[in-house]
Design a protein around this motif. Structure first.
Motif, PDB file in Angstrom:
ATOM      1  N   THR A 167       0.835  -1.204   0.000  1.00 43.99           N
ATOM      2  CA  THR A 167       0.000   0.000   0.000  1.00 43.99           C
ATOM      3  C   THR A 167       0.869   1.253   0.000  1.00 43.99           C
ATOM      4  N   GLU A 168       1.889   1.260   0.850  1.00 38.58           N
ATOM      5  CA  GLU A 168       2.779   2.428   0.895  1.00 38.58           C
ATOM      6  C   GLU A 168       3.528   2.607  -0.420  1.00 38.58           C
ATOM      7  N   TRP A 181       2.000   6.214  -7.330  1.00 39.56           N
ATOM      8  CA  TRP A 181       0.883   6.775  -8.087  1.00 39.56           C
ATOM      9  C   TRP A 181       0.064   7.717  -7.211  1.00 39.56           C
ATOM     10  N   ASP A 182      -0.391   8.812  -7.808  1.00 39.33           N
ATOM     11  CA  ASP A 182      -1.312   9.708  -7.097  1.00 39.33           C
ATOM     12  C   ASP A 182      -2.625   8.991  -6.812  1.00 39.33           C
ATOM     13  N   SER A 201      -4.764  -2.560 -10.129  1.00 40.24           N
ATOM     14  CA  SER A 201      -3.735  -3.569 -10.380  1.00 40.24           C
ATOM     15  C   SER A 201      -2.395  -3.195  -9.732  1.00 40.24           C
ATOM     16  N   ALA A 202      -2.393  -2.257  -8.793  1.00 41.35           N
ATOM     17  CA  ALA A 202      -1.139  -1.763  -8.205  1.00 41.35           C
ATOM     18  C   ALA A 202      -0.293  -2.887  -7.619  1.00 41.35           C
ATOM     19  N   ALA A 203      -0.893  -3.768  -6.839  1.00 40.93           N
ATOM     20  CA  ALA A 203      -0.127  -4.849  -6.204  1.00 40.93           C
ATOM     21  C   ALA A 203       0.540  -5.735  -7.252  1.00 40.93           C
ATOM     22  N   ALA A 204      -0.197  -6.111  -8.274  1.00 37.29           N
ATOM     23  CA  ALA A 204       0.381  -6.946  -9.341  1.00 37.29           C
ATOM     24  C   ALA A 204       1.471  -6.183 -10.092  1.00 37.29           C
ATOM     25  N   HIS A 263       7.260  -5.236 -11.176  1.00 41.76           N
ATOM     26  CA  HIS A 263       8.407  -4.326 -11.145  1.00 41.76           C
ATOM     27  C   HIS A 263       9.500  -4.840 -10.206  1.00 41.76           C
ATOM     28  N   LEU A 264       9.114  -5.498  -9.120  1.00 40.03           N
ATOM     29  CA  LEU A 264      10.115  -6.071  -8.215  1.00 40.03           C
ATOM     30  C   LEU A 264      10.894  -7.190  -8.898  1.00 40.03           C
TER      31      LEU A 264
END
Length: 117
Positions: free
Chosen positions: A24-25, A31-32, A37-40, A45-46
């Motif tokens: 979450t952080e 992203w603003d 799909s942020a977690a995926a 990216h990791l």
């Protein structure tokens, strides 16, 4: 490392070395208005960040950590002697302490060394 997202993740890790940063952080830093799909996206990216690190120099990808349990998140294990910000901070603190004790000449040398970092 061409991806600005991966550079941002690496920067976040380097600003808090050895400490987990939750999904979450990370999403809020990237992203603003984080996409659903942020977690995926972050996990992808990791994976790419690990690959980028190993392409730059074999081995550091294993230092990108996945933390589980109460400290869940991701982070990067970095020792103080590997990270210029930590070295700068230590040298600047030593120089400031010398100044506070009235030892201007040694302080100048230590502070010049800090700036070299």
């Amino acid at each position: 490392m061409a991806s600005p997202v991966r550079r941002a993740i690496l920067t976040a890790f380097l600003l808090r070395p050895g400490q987990p940063i939750g999904i979450t952080e990370l999403a809020e830093r990237l992203w603003d208005d984080p996409p659903t799909s942020a977690a995926a996206n972050i996990r992808s990216h990791l994976t790419a960040l690990r690959r980028d690190l190993d392409e730059a120099r074999p081995g550091p990808s294993c230092r990108v950590r996945t933390y589980r349990g109460g400290r869940s998140g991701y982070g990067l294990e970095v020792t103080p002697d590997e990270f210029d910000l930590a070295q700068f901070t230590l040298a600047a603190r030593r120089g400031r302490n010398l100044l506070l004790r009235g030892e201007a000449e040694p302080a100048a040398g230590v502070l010049e060394g800090a700036l070299a970092w």
